[in-house]
Design a protein around this motif. Structure first.
Motif, PDB file in Angstrom:
ATOM      1  N   HIS A  13       0.836  -1.186   0.000  1.00 40.05           N
ATOM      2  CA  HIS A  13       0.000   0.000   0.000  1.00 40.05           C
ATOM      3  C   HIS A  13       0.876   1.241   0.000  1.00 40.05           C
ATOM      4  O   HIS A  13       1.330   1.694   1.040  1.00 40.05           O
ATOM      5  CB  HIS A  13      -0.878  -0.062   1.256  1.00 40.05           C
ATOM      6  N   GLY A  14       1.171   1.748  -1.183  1.00 42.37           N
ATOM      7  CA  GLY A  14       1.988   2.952  -1.299  1.00 42.37           C
ATOM      8  C   GLY A  14       1.191   4.173  -0.874  1.00 42.37           C
ATOM      9  O   GLY A  14      -0.012   4.227  -1.055  1.00 42.37           O
ATOM     10  N   LYS A  37       7.073   4.309   4.936  1.00 45.18           N
ATOM     11  CA  LYS A  37       6.565   3.473   6.026  1.00 45.18           C
ATOM     12  C   LYS A  37       7.462   3.578   7.259  1.00 45.18           C
ATOM     13  O   LYS A  37       7.405   2.728   8.157  1.00 45.18           O
ATOM     14  CB  LYS A  37       6.501   1.999   5.589  1.00 45.18           C
ATOM     15  N   GLY A  38       8.324   4.593   7.293  1.00 46.64           N
ATOM     16  CA  GLY A  38       9.275   4.725   8.395  1.00 46.64           C
ATOM     17  C   GLY A  38       8.731   5.551   9.545  1.00 46.64           C
ATOM     18  O   GLY A  38       7.667   6.165   9.456  1.00 46.64           O
ATOM     19  N   SER A  70      -0.757  -3.408   4.946  1.00 49.07           N
ATOM     20  CA  SER A  70      -1.074  -4.031   3.677  1.00 49.07           C
ATOM     21  C   SER A  70      -2.505  -3.665   3.287  1.00 49.07           C
ATOM     22  O   SER A  70      -3.388  -3.622   4.135  1.00 49.07           O
ATOM     23  CB  SER A  70      -0.943  -5.542   3.885  1.00 49.07           C
ATOM     24  N   LEU A  71      -2.722  -3.403   2.006  1.00 49.17           N
ATOM     25  CA  LEU A  71      -4.071  -3.080   1.529  1.00 49.17           C
ATOM     26  C   LEU A  71      -4.858  -4.379   1.371  1.00 49.17           C
ATOM     27  O   LEU A  71      -4.374  -5.328   0.759  1.00 49.17           O
ATOM     28  CB  LEU A  71      -3.984  -2.369   0.179  1.00 49.17           C
ATOM     29  N   GLY A  81      -1.169 -11.554  11.211  1.00 51.32           N
ATOM     30  CA  GLY A  81       0.084 -11.137  11.840  1.00 51.32           C
ATOM     31  C   GLY A  81       0.569  -9.809  11.283  1.00 51.32           C
ATOM     32  O   GLY A  81       1.465  -9.193  11.821  1.00 51.32           O
ATOM     33  N   GLN A  82      -0.037  -9.392  10.197  1.00 45.52           N
ATOM     34  CA  GLN A  82       0.348  -8.103   9.620  1.00 45.52           C
ATOM     35  C   GLN A  82      -0.847  -7.184   9.714  1.00 45.52           C
ATOM     36  O   GLN A  82      -1.977  -7.624   9.632  1.00 45.52           O
ATOM     37  CB  GLN A  82       0.677  -8.275   8.141  1.00 45.52           C
ATOM     38  N   LYS A  83      -0.558  -5.920   9.844  1.00 46.21           N
ATOM     39  CA  LYS A  83      -1.664  -4.982   9.865  1.00 46.21           C
ATOM     40  C   LYS A  83      -2.220  -4.822   8.462  1.00 46.21           C
ATOM     41  O   LYS A  83      -1.498  -4.880   7.488  1.00 46.21           O
ATOM     42  CB  LYS A  83      -1.181  -3.638  10.384  1.00 46.21           C
ATOM     43  N   GLN A  84      -3.527  -4.623   8.389  1.00 47.37           N
ATOM     44  CA  GLN A  84      -4.110  -4.365   7.083  1.00 47.37           C
ATOM     45  C   GLN A  84      -5.082  -3.206   7.154  1.00 47.37           C
ATOM     46  O   GLN A  84      -5.538  -2.811   8.213  1.00 47.37           O
ATOM     47  CB  GLN A  84      -4.791  -5.602   6.528  1.00 47.37           C
ATOM     48  N   THR A  85      -5.357  -2.669   5.982  1.00 46.93           N
ATOM     49  CA  THR A  85      -6.185  -1.484   5.912  1.00 46.93           C
ATOM     50  C   THR A  85      -7.041  -1.515   4.662  1.00 46.93           C
ATOM     51  O   THR A  85      -6.699  -2.195   3.697  1.00 46.93           O
ATOM     52  CB  THR A  85      -5.319  -0.205   5.886  1.00 46.93           C
TER      53      THR A  85
END
Lengths: 332, 303
Positions: A171-172, A237-238, A257-258, A318-322
């Protein structure tokens, strides 16, 4: 309801076969050079591989979309022209372009070859989209990841071409095709070289206390505690410091992640013709899993059933998503 | 032909009074030929300055400056689309487009192409020139070799060609407002927090190294681009227009320094010393010109 195309990433010939076998309606891929926006080491196709890939996909009823979607710099146009001509020669089903010069060349030299407008062109309004349709006969636009579902629905009413939207993957945050952050840090350009946060300039610096600083070129992008998994240092993403913020914070976006899986029925109802899965840099196992899951979900929606989305949600476990911008204007 | 010095649009959200005073001083004192005026970054900011625009334009023109109006760079929502359509209907002044929506609206009438549009090669420039583009400012990241090729192409097309030689580099734009995000708000309820940072909001790394600058939806470099040492080379290439970007600095002095350099009244060394004497808020960089990391500074003989 129209049957939307599932457009899947093919970073390598093996990934192309995997995606086709897993039910992709179309795959997108590029040559091994600066002509595409994922010019990463170990990725992409030689001309012979492209020709074979097209044959493999076509034999199984799948399409091949060739990404020629970076921006040629003056004096280097021949490389992009060769990529366009090779695509036409191999019988790809469409070219994905971003540069006006490349679009103009393709439209003139290969008037029967479909043109898709890359997300790198950042056409975010009906006027911008209609410009490319009017001038170059673009048949499909890949929409920037900044619109809500209801905005996508409105855009659809105002444009005379198909819509492809990203549905899953990286997700840029910056407007695609308008980001020089990597070049500022590394001397390699996203637009001109097809490079984003190149691995060759990534460093993981272990500190005395066991923490790890992730660095791109001369700049530290984030720092992780001793037990934490250190993420890849992508500039947008920093974590950074700003006056008025006590701690370093994700100034642009979290490493996220989208995943628009739960919006799939709404997007299909909005008339979106194609769904794009990001990830030409991902493994075959990932491609198989994601493509298979979305194939099932799209088919269930078409059959009037409620799609089983648990598998899709689990892909980012385990990963964030949006849902990114698609879910709400508050994202902005 | 002597090179022209231009002043790019103010990208930050300065208070209306400050902008008005700034342009009055530019009109009276700065040796610039052309001034680009207009809100490029955020459509929400425009109402604050709209009322002052006619006065500012008139003042600049009385000072002998050519005024070019600059468009928004992001066009997504209805308000922005309408603004762009209205903008493209302007016939009192030259206009500079910074979004493709404008290319649709302008439909063949004369216009300039701004540095936030992706014009990287001669074919793109040729296409745009055929549809009414009379002038282009190149993207800030293009290296020397590309500038040379583009200058040649522009000359053959009869199109003006401009390069940014001073001020922060615009590195990215987004749909999201990072100023609002820093203050735990969203774009829709930003309360114009960007006004508190007239030279942008600095971002530093976790090690405390200065890195980037946030200006609403825009991300800029921390460093100020300075191509004063490369101006001779650009003149030889055929670049005719040199753009300085407004920063929180003595811009009349900056304009004077670049004007003297362009006219050949001062050499590179004297120019560097004069810039150093201004005690600018950020280090100078020219890495993009050298095809290297944009944040870096290379000397005259560096590769």
């Amino acid at each position: 309801m129209k049957r939307p195309e599932l457009v899947c990433p093919a970073g390598t010939p093996a990934a192309l076969r995997t995606a086709v076998d897993a039910g992709a309606d179309a795959v997108y891929c590029g040559f091994q050079n600066a002509t595409n926006a994922r010019n990463f080491p170990g990725l992409n196709f030689t001309p012979a591989e492209m020709e074979q890939g097209v044959a493999y996909a076509h034999a199984r009823g799948a399409k091949v979309l060739l990404a020629v979607n970076s921006f040629p710099t003056a004096g280097r146009f021949d490389l992009w022209r060769e990529a366009v001509d090779a695509g036409a020669r191999f019988g790809v089903d469409a070219l994905i372009v971003a540069d006006i010069g490349v679009a103009a060349y393709a439209a003139e030299a290969h008037p029967d070859l479909r043109l898709h407008l890359s997300v790198q062109a950042a056409a975010s309004s009906p006027e911008a989209i209609r410009y490319y349709v009017r001038e170059f006969g673009v048949r499909r636009v890949v929409l920037p990841r900044i619109l809500t579902v209801s905005e996508i629905k409105d855009v659809k009413k105002e444009i005379p071409c198909e819509i492809e939207t990203f549905i899953f993957g990286n997700h840029g945050l910056m407007v695609e095709g308008r980001c020089s952050l990597t070049n500022y840090v590394t001397g390699l350009s996203t637009n001109m070289d097809g490079v984003c946060s190149p691995a060759a300039q990534v460093h993981y610096d272990k500190e005395a206390d066991g923490s790890v600083a992730t660095r791109l070129g001369d700049f530290t992008i984030d720092r992780f505690g001793a037990g934490e998994q250190a993420g890849y240092p992508t500039i947008c993403k920093g974590r950074y410091h700003a006056a008025g913020r006590e701690d370093a914070y994700y100034a642009f976006e979290e490493p996220i992640s989208l995943n628009l899986a739960t919006l799939l029925p709404q997007l299909m109802a909005a008339g979106v013709e194609a769904f794009k899965i990001e990830g030409r840099q991902r493994s075959r196992a990932y491609v198989r899993q994601v493509v298979g899951a979305f194939r099932g979900a799209v088919d269930q929606v078409l059959a009037g059933e409620d799609p089983e989305l648990a598998d899709l949600v689990a892909l980012t476990e385990g990963q964030k998503q949006t849902q990114g911008a698609a879910g709400s204007k508050k994202w902005r | 032909m002597t090179g022209k010095l231009t002043l790019g649009p103010i990208v930050y959200h300065w208070e209306a009074e400050e902008k008005r005073d700034f342009y009055a001083r530019i009109a009276d004192e700065a040796p610039v030929d052309t001034v680009y005026v207009g809100e490029v970054i955020c459509s929400k900011r425009t109402p604050f300055f709209d009322a002052h625009m006619p006065e500012v334009i008139e003042r600049l023109e009385r000072g002998g400056k050519q005024v070019v109006l600059a468009s928004l760079s992001e066009v997504v929502i209805r308000r922005e689309r309408n603004m762009m359509a209205d903008f493209c209907a302007i016939d009192s002044h030259e206009i500079e487009l910074n979004n493709t929506a404008g290319l649709f609206d302008i439909d063949g009438r004369a216009h300039r192409i701004g540095p936030l549009m992706n014009v990287y090669n001669e074919r793109t420039l040729g296409w745009l020139a055929g549809k009414g583009a009379s002038h282009v400012t190149l993207p800030v990241e293009v290296p020397r070799a590309v500038v040379g090729e583009m200058a040649r192409a522009a000359d053959a097309l009869g199109v003006g060609c401009e390069v940014q030689v001073f001020g922060r580099a615009s590195l990215a734009v987004s749909a999201r407002c990072y100023h609002a995000r820093a203050h735990k708000r969203t774009k829709d309820n930003c309360q114009f927090v960007c006004e508190k940072d007239p030279d942008g909001m600095p971002l530093s790394t976790v090690n405390g190294q200065s890195f980037l600058t946030v200006n609403g939806i825009q991300t800029l470099s921390h460093s100020y681009v300075d191509l004063s040492g490369e101006i001779d080379e650009m003149v030889n290439m055929g670049i005719g227009h040199f753009r300085i970007m407004p920063q929180q600095a003595d811009m009349v002095a900056v304009a004077g320094i670049y004007a003297d350099r362009i006219a050949g009244r001062r050499d590179g060394e004297e120019t560097a010393a004069r810039l150093a004497a201004l005690k600018l808020a950020a280090p100078l960089s020219n890495g993009f010109w050298h095809g290297r990391e944009g944040h870096r500074r290379f000397g005259p003989r560096a590769a």
